[in-house]
Design an enzyme around this catalytic site. Structure first.
Site, PDB file in Angstrom:
ATOM      1  N   CYS A  86      -1.359   4.171   5.706  1.00  0.00           N
ATOM      2  CA  CYS A  86      -2.739   4.078   5.249  1.00  0.00           C
ATOM      3  C   CYS A  86      -2.920   2.754   4.518  1.00  0.00           C
ATOM      4  O   CYS A  86      -1.950   2.158   4.047  1.00  0.00           O
ATOM      5  CB  CYS A  86      -3.111   5.255   4.353  1.00  0.00           C
TER       6      CYS A  86
ATOM      7  N   CYS B  80       2.622   6.611   2.280  1.00  0.00           N
ATOM      8  CA  CYS B  80       1.170   6.797   2.294  1.00  0.00           C
ATOM      9  C   CYS B  80       0.729   7.070   0.859  1.00  0.00           C
ATOM     10  O   CYS B  80       1.534   6.948  -0.062  1.00  0.00           O
ATOM     11  CB  CYS B  80       0.734   7.887   3.274  1.00  0.00           C
TER      12      CYS B  80
ATOM     13  N   CYS C  69       1.581  -0.977  -2.226  1.00  0.00           N
ATOM     14  CA  CYS C  69       3.043  -0.892  -2.151  1.00  0.00           C
ATOM     15  C   CYS C  69       3.660  -2.014  -2.982  1.00  0.00           C
ATOM     16  O   CYS C  69       3.201  -3.160  -2.930  1.00  0.00           O
ATOM     17  CB  CYS C  69       3.485  -1.009  -0.696  1.00  0.00           C
TER      18      CYS C  69
END
Length: 135
Positions: free
Chosen positions: A80, A8, A87
């Site tokens: 999220c 997250c 990422c």
């Protein structure tokens, strides 16, 4: 052994709770870790609501993504949109799931109302981990 990574934004609430549940519910079948795009520190409300479930995450540390762990994971779960969108790219062999959960750290109101939001998110995470156990 399979490996799972929960991500997250700040590794302070949702991913920490997911790591706690996964370590308890997935047992020795999985290597489990969590991280964030940034390290925001462990949220005390996350620690509190997890303790209500008998899971101690109080000694966990907020961490940033370890690219080696990420790329050697069997499953990466983003909790999220920020983590999903930011990422680092992984190989095609890494399975990905996105669990779009409300950020309980943004909850407003009385202390009791804020804890209610933390509990709601915690319970959603527990259900999703239980689904992983069934797979």
């Amino acid at each position: 052994m399979k490996q799972i990574y929960f991500l997250c934004t700040g590794n302070s609430c949702r991913s920490q709770m997911a790591e706690g549940f996964a370590k308890k519910l997935l047992g020795d079948q999985w290597r489990v870790a969590s991280a964030g795009i940034e390290a925001h520190g462990l949220n005390p409300n996350a620690v509190r609501v997890m303790a209500e479930k008998g899971i101690d995450i109080g000694k966990n540390k907020s961490k940033v993504i370890d690219v080696d762990y990420l790329n050697s994971s069997d499953l990466v779960v983003t909790l999220c949109g920020d983590a999903r969108d930011r990422c680092p790219v992984t190989s095609a062999t890494v399975a990905k799931q996105h669990w779009p959960l409300k950020d309980p750290a943004l909850a407003q109101g009385t202390a009791a109302e804020i804890l209610t939001v933390f509990r709601q998110v915690r319970d959603q995470i527990e259900l999703r981990i239980l689904d992983l156990v069934k797979q």
